[in-house]
Design a protein around this motif. Structure first.
Motif, PDB file in Angstrom:
ATOM      1  N   LEU A 230       0.848  -1.189   0.000  1.00  0.00           N
ATOM      2  CA  LEU A 230       0.000   0.000   0.000  1.00  0.00           C
ATOM      3  C   LEU A 230       0.883   1.238   0.000  1.00  0.00           C
ATOM      4  N   PHE A 231       0.511   2.218  -0.814  1.00  0.00           N
ATOM      5  CA  PHE A 231       1.248   3.483  -0.886  1.00  0.00           C
ATOM      6  C   PHE A 231       0.264   4.630  -0.678  1.00  0.00           C
ATOM      7  N   ILE A 232       0.568   5.499   0.256  1.00  0.00           N
ATOM      8  CA  ILE A 232      -0.266   6.678   0.519  1.00  0.00           C
ATOM      9  C   ILE A 232       0.604   7.917   0.316  1.00  0.00           C
ATOM     10  N   LEU A 233       0.143   8.817  -0.545  1.00  0.00           N
ATOM     11  CA  LEU A 233       0.936   9.986  -0.893  1.00  0.00           C
ATOM     12  C   LEU A 233       0.082  11.249  -0.819  1.00  0.00           C
ATOM     13  N   LYS A 234       0.723  12.369  -0.513  1.00  0.00           N
ATOM     14  CA  LYS A 234       0.044  13.651  -0.546  1.00  0.00           C
ATOM     15  C   LYS A 234       0.655  14.519  -1.638  1.00  0.00           C
ATOM     16  N   MET A 235      -0.153  15.374  -2.227  1.00  0.00           N
ATOM     17  CA  MET A 235       0.326  16.208  -3.316  1.00  0.00           C
ATOM     18  C   MET A 235       1.392  17.188  -2.827  1.00  0.00           C
TER      19      MET A 235
END
Length: 244
Positions: A230-235
């Motif tokens: 799982l990968f969670i990224l913010k702009m």
């Protein structure tokens, strides 16, 4: 007054219970009793009005529904961000932490406002990784001072390019090509590593995988890899372009 006379004149004698005269033609009801047509018309009109009122109050206006969805989406995102905040991008996450984050992530994915991410400009730009289960990225077994402080991933759908970047202390990066498999998933083929951000090294043919975009909006992106990570990224920068 004889019944035949009543039917001809349309006048019904005074009711012994109500003391009222009823006028108008008679119609046999479902119960088997005759009911004046005028009363039948009044009843039908009243029924229609009740149905109309019920319909109005049974279905909330569209703007209330949209606002409700937006509030739910905002709260689910906040719950997820608060849960991952103390986990050092996942490096200190226990198996229970990972399970909880996965459950929260799936709730966010369920309210994804962008059903076809690869057809949206929202996916483009430079994203900062804030959580992952990928051990190769986290490098949790290394001393903290040898781990990248921040990791970025950039995607440009129009040029079909992807780029992963580390920061201090090594500034390693890798660029590659993406090939859409559907409107949510891409095949990734890494092409060139840059050691210390400068020294190019061709990636092996085996440096490939798949990535599915499971949630994206202006602020947040969730992706899942073909190895179950799982990968969670913010702009970070929506205007960033990968060098060609």
């Amino acid at each position: 007054m004889a019944l035949t006379s009543c039917l001809k004149t349309g006048v019904v004698p005074m009711s012994p219970t109500t003391g009222l005269y009823l006028s108008g033609s008679l119609m046999k009801s479902d119960s088997g009793f005759s009911v004046p047509i005028k009363l039948q018309s009044v009843r039908k009109s009243s029924d229609r009005e009740r149905l109309r009122i019920k319909a109005v109050f049974s279905f909330p206006p569209a703007f209330l529904t949209r606002n409700g969805r937006a509030e739910k989406q905002k709260q689910l995102k906040q719950d997820l961000l608060e849960a991952i905040a103390p986990l050092e991008r996942g490096a200190t996450a226990s198996p229970d932490d990972q399970l909880r984050i996965d459950q929260l992530a799936r709730k966010v994915e369920a309210v994804n406002p962008t059903k076809e991410p690869l057809k949206s400009d929202l996916i483009n730009g430079k994203w900062e990784l804030i959580y992952t289960t990928s051990a190769s990225i986290l490098q949790a077994k290394k001393p903290r001072f040898l781990r990248s402080i921040t990791n970025y991933q950039s995607i440009n759908v129009d040029t079909l390019k992807v780029q992963n970047m580390e920061t201090w202390p090594f500034f390693n990066s890798v660029t590659g090509d993406i090939r859409p498999l559907n409107s949510r998933k891409v095949a990734v083929q890494l092409k060139v590593f840059r050691i210390l951000g400068l020294i190019p090294v061709n990636a092996p043919e085996t440096a490939r995988g798949e990535l599915e975009i499971t949630y994206v909006d202006e602020e947040l992106r969730l992706s899942r890899g073909d190895k179950g990570n799982l990968f969670i990224l913010k702009m970070f920068d929506p205007t960033y372009r990968i060098p060609l």
